[in-house]
Design an enzyme around this catalytic site. Sequence first.
Site: not given
Ligand SMILES: *Cc1c(COP(=O)(O)O)cnc(C)c1O
Length: 365
Positions: A55, A106, A177, A202
């Site tokens: 961890r 998001y 983000d 993504k």
């Molecule tokens: C998908 C997404 C998230 C969340 O990420 P996960 O890997 O699905 O937990 C956060 N911010 C944005 C802009 C996203 O597109």
Amino acid sequence: MAADTTPDPGSGSPHRLGTIAVTAGRPDRTPDAPLNVPITMASTYVAGGPVEYGRYGNPTWTALEDALGALEGGRCLTFASGLAAVATVLDLVGADGTVVVPKHAYTGTIMQLADLESRGRLKAELVDVTDTAAVVAACADAALVWLESPTNPALEVADIPTITAAAHEAGAYVVVDNTFATPLLQRPLEDGVDLVVHSATKYLAGHSDVQMGAIITGDDELYAVLKGRRDLVGAVPGPFEAWLTLRGLRTLHLRVERAQSNAQELVRRLAEHPALSEVRYPGFGGIVSIVLSQGEMAADLLSRKTRLWVHATSLGGVESTLERRRRWKAEAATIPEGLVRLSVGVEDVEDLWEDLRDALDGCVG
Ligand SMILES: *Cc1c(COP(=O)(O)O)cnc(C)c1O
């Protein structure tokens, strides 16, 4: 991390980002060393070292963290998902602190904030992120200013340097983000931002086969606090996921370039289409939002009619996907019912256009 092309965080690399994507996080160049870091499946290590337990660290995470840190220009920690990274950043906010956040951030981020607020942990102040003066004014009582730029799926762009300066003057941390832009198109730490968050699920991983998140910071104290939270809470990535994301990162620049050029070409052609009342595109990246003039039913019809484009949520994979965002109850009510988010992939743009045009032709009037 010996590859001599890996820059020390913050020190500037002799190489450009596309080269860093390929070279960072490689094993030492000793005879017969593998070029790629192995997947280390280990929950425990022989006692006496700095890691000790699964961890607290893993050599496969470290390679990915070195590479992603080099791309963003800071030190990186990886997490089990993007939302695990988001939760870890929100945990920095002290009792009763105010978080300024774009109303079109998001949905998962908005839902986490609403949950924390409903339990009396903090206050969330929703802002229109394109109204820089309003965001700057909101910074005055903020503990944390959350930025997402472009936003998902409204594709609004924030004035990151101006807002960051105002937030710092008020003593607030700023996080961006950076999931949509990737470090190839936007490097927020260079604008003075304290923290960058990614859903590595993504573009970074890029093949719709991994769930993972990351935080990058140039601040050693913040890094230590966040590492402490990860050690304690345990939302750590699997070694295989880390390996897949690092493998994906090797072609990030190629995928982003191709997705972006495909998106730009599609935006030019979509502008003329009679089924649409709006085409939203911030000018960069691979995400395009289109609004069907005939609203919800036409948007649902479009999602069923494409043959090449896949009807699916998520984004940033090599394959093109689309979805009507308001099919999710959690999506903001200010997002049009007929808005379809396109995640443009790396296929041949002529095939993407023909499939989309034919499907859209069936959604006119
Ligand atoms: C998908 C997404 C998230 C969340 O990420 P996960 O890997 O699905 O937990 C956060 N911010 C944005 C802009 C996203 O597109």
